[in-house]
Enzyme design. Structure first.
Site, mmCIF file in Angstrom:
data_model
loop_
_atom_site.group_PDB
_atom_site.id
_atom_site.type_symbol
_atom_site.label_atom_id
_atom_site.label_comp_id
_atom_site.label_asym_id
_atom_site.label_seq_id
_atom_site.Cartn_x
_atom_site.Cartn_y
_atom_site.Cartn_z
ATOM 1 N N THR A 384 0.171 -0.919 -0.126
ATOM 2 C CA THR A 384 -0.344 0.350 -0.402
ATOM 3 C C THR A 384 0.931 1.324 0.051
ATOM 4 O OG1 THR A 384 -1.535 -1.574 1.070
ATOM 5 C CG2 THR A 384 -1.774 1.280 0.924
ATOM 6 N N ASN A 404 -0.221 -4.781 3.276
ATOM 7 C CA ASN A 404 -1.108 -4.753 4.723
ATOM 8 C C ASN A 404 -0.717 -3.826 4.976
ATOM 9 O OD1 ASN A 404 -3.885 -4.762 5.399
ATOM 10 N ND2 ASN A 404 -4.148 -6.711 6.575
ATOM 11 N N SER A 456 -8.989 -3.656 -1.035
ATOM 12 C CA SER A 456 -10.008 -2.961 -2.297
ATOM 13 C C SER A 456 -8.566 -2.010 -3.359
ATOM 14 C CB SER A 456 -9.565 -2.105 -0.861
ATOM 15 O OG SER A 456 -10.969 -2.133 -0.104
ATOM 16 N N GLY A 476 -4.710 3.323 1.816
ATOM 17 C CA GLY A 476 -5.562 3.429 2.684
ATOM 18 C C GLY A 476 -6.550 2.131 3.175
HETATM 19 O O1 DON Z 1 -5.543 -5.082 -0.399
HETATM 20 C C1 DON Z 1 -6.370 -3.774 0.530
HETATM 21 O O2 DON Z 1 -7.230 -3.513 0.648
HETATM 22 C C2 DON Z 1 -6.054 -3.739 2.496
HETATM 23 N N1 DON Z 1 -4.010 -4.720 2.186
HETATM 24 C C3 DON Z 1 -4.810 -2.622 1.656
HETATM 25 C C4 DON Z 1 -3.693 -1.922 3.023
HETATM 26 C C5 DON Z 1 -3.665 -0.503 2.890
HETATM 27 O O3 DON Z 1 -3.810 0.170 1.763
HETATM 28 C C6 DON Z 1 -3.109 0.067 4.147
HETATM 29 N N2 DON Z 1 -2.516 1.199 3.581
HETATM 30 N N3 DON Z 1 -2.461 2.515 4.814
#
Ligand code: DON
Length: 573
Positions: A384, A404, A456, A476
């Protein structure tokens, strides 16, 4: 006469301004924020050093994929909290010649011995400590295979060449920015539980490297060199694979040599929708991002958003109502399409959006408890940190990848120098139980061996008249979808230049919890109007870090790096 001339001049100025608005949203003067401008190539990442090495690739004649892969590996060195080789992500490639965009899915997979209830105790309670902070939290990493596949399909550099800047940064070190120190200080307790993490990222006295100091990662440099030498097999087999498996076996982890050997990235069709004449391409499952961005835009297209105004109570109300509906559907229907049928066409159809729109009352918030997942058309056959790159040929890459949480599971593979993801928490540990982002999941996102956990992440490219126009995406967690959505709307509905669009205060609603989260910068009057409609409004710290590039009709590139990260950097030439 003088008065008439004054009026005529004003009229001409107004017409010119309107023409600029109509041609593209690159308007610069008179705004408070200004994008970086260039003509030949542009890179926007969350770390200056990654932007620099990727930009050099473009200057040397490389294409957007070459630069993206170089940025991806460089971020794994300079920004270990999210840049990675121990995680996974999604890369969207939109060729400059207008041919079909393609997505490379390198999301992590559940190990073969993973099971539906592995994060529940004997009484069926979810043990989030295990799904977030243990070796079992790690999915089989996809980043190395994904970036290598992107390079193989569309790049011009060899993997060895693409890894060279990252290897240099790991071996010779780089000057630590303030954000690097701050992140490690904040996560100190969680990270220092693991000796290899402590030894890799902290000094001998346990303190974090300080701003201005040079930070080196010799183990990571060796790991990257093995990939340079042997290709992806230098990660998924041989010494690195063995180090990962040794790490697992010491701590009840699940990933085996066979899991690593079996990992394959997938080439997928992005989801596609249209919003006010623009073509939106974004990530398909196993990410929910693109599907729900398009669903929300479809709902909002029926409302006069421009007239309602940016971040007015009326606009925020309609956005929040549409977001709730989409996140309710996310909880019910979204999962890995290699394992479950997802009614993608139904969810992204205009007819379904029109149905959902009817339920939106302009004056009154609908309580989340009144909203149940909708009835999109029947299932169809299966199908992310963020950075954006555009090259001199107009090719665009939009890439989001992650481990994550910040620093993922917090666990470093001893001897290999990189952090493991805790992406298993993105599965639904139990139907109806929220994950770390408060997202509810159901059957469609239950844990199954080899399955990809729902995401997401929303790398997105917008085209206008078959020409790449906007390249964007964000980290995010659950807020990725709404962050990306708002930048699209800021540009398309509110005619903002890309830097203004990126910087503007954002809001978020995800159905449950039933609240609008709001960044600072939205007026208390607006909040009161929303509360009068029945919304619960909470204030939030900064949401997302969206790195975007807009391409003007004349080919000028406009970079908008998110000021929410002190190391964000858009650079062009
Ligand atoms: O794949 C996902 O939606 C999450 N694991 C993303 C994690 C994330 O964006 C953390 N950052 N702020």
């Amino acid at each position: 006469m003088r008065r008439l001339w004054g009026l005529t001049a004003a009229l001409i100025a107004l017409l010119a301004l309107n023409a600029a608005y109509a041609s593209n949203q690159a308007i610069l003067e008179g705004e408070r924020f200004h994008p970086v401008q260039a003509t030949q190539g542009m890179v926007a990442t969350s770390h200056t050093l990654a932007s620099e090495v990727a930009l050099q690739v473009l200057k040397d004649g490389g294409n957007a994929i070459d630069a993206a892969v170089v940025a991806g590996f460089a971020l794994a060195v300079t920004q270990p909290r999210s840049g990675n080789i121990g995680g996974g992500g999604f890369l969207l490639y939109a060729p400059g010649d207008g041919s079909a965009p393609e997505a490379i899915d390198y999301r992590e997979t559940a190990p073969a011995s993973a099971s539906e209830t592995m994060f529940q105790d004997d009484d069926g309670n979810v043990v989030s400590q295990r799904s977030r902070f243990s070796h079992q939290a790690a999915g089989v990493p996809g980043t190395v295979a994904g970036l290598a596949l992107a390079l193989e399909r569309h790049g011009t550099l060899s993997l060895r060449e693409a890894l060279a800047p990252a290897i240099r940064l790991a071996q010779e070190g780089f000057v630590v920015p303030h954000r690097f120190t701050e992140g490690l200080e904040q996560a100190r307790e969680r990270l220092q539980r693991w000796p290899a993490t402590k030894a890799t990222f902290y000094k001998e006295d346990g303190s974090a490297p300080q701003p201005g100091e040079v930070f080196k990662q010799p183990d990571l440099a060796d790991t990257l060199k093995r990939i340079a030498e042997h290709g992806p097999e230098g990660f998924y087999q041989g010494k690195t694979a063995q180090l990962i498996v040794d790490e697992m076996q010491r701590h009840d982890g699940l990933i085996t040599l066979d899991d690593l050997k079996a990992y394959r990235p997938a080439v997928r069709h992005p989801v596609h929708g249209q919003y006010r004449g623009y073509d939106i391409y974004s990530m398909s499952p196993p990410s929910s991002g693109g599907t729900h961005i398009i669903q929300i835009l479809n709902i909002l297209e029926g409302f006069p958003i421009t007239e309602m105004g940016h971040n007015s109570a009326a606009t925020i109300h309609h956005m929040a109502e549409a977001m709730k509906l989409a996140y309710a559907d996310r909880a019910e229907y979204l999962g890995d399409t290699d394992f479950v049928e997802v009614p993608l066409r139904g969810l992204t159809s205009r007819a379904y959006a029109a149905e959902l729109r009817k339920g939106i009352n302009p004056d009154k918030a609908r309580p989340a408890s009144d909203i149940k997942p909708g009835q999109p058309a029947a299932h169809e056959s299966p199908e992310t940190t963020h950075f954006s790159v555009v090259d001199r040929w107009g090719n665009a890459v939009s890439n989001t990848y992650t481990i994550n949480f910040s620093y993922g599971s917090g666990i470093t593979v001893a001897g290999a120098g990189f952090l493991l993801n805790n992406e298993m928490d993105d599965f639904s540990a139990k139907p109806g139980e929220p994950n770390a982002y408060g997202l509810i999941g159901g059957e469609a996102n239950k844990i199954q061996p080899g399955k990809r956990m729902l995401s997401s992440m929303s790398p997105t490219v917008v085209r206008k008249d078959n020409r790449n126009f906007l390249v964007t995406g964000s980290p995010g967690g659950s807020r990725i979808i709404t962050t990306t959505l708002q930048v699209l709307m800021n540009v398309i509905d509110h005619n903002m230049n890309i830097q203004t669009a990126v910087a503007a205060p954002r809001i978020h609603h995800q159905w449950l919890p039933d609240e609008i989260r709001m960044e600072q910068g939205i007026s208390p009057d607006t909040v009161r109007l929303l509360e009068a409609k029945g919304h619960e409004v909470t204030t939030s710290t900064a949401m997302g870090a969206i790195q975007s590039i807009m391409i003007g009709e004349d080919g000028t590139l406009y970079g908008g790096a998110d000021p929410r990260r002190s190391t964000s950097s858009a650079m062009g030439f």
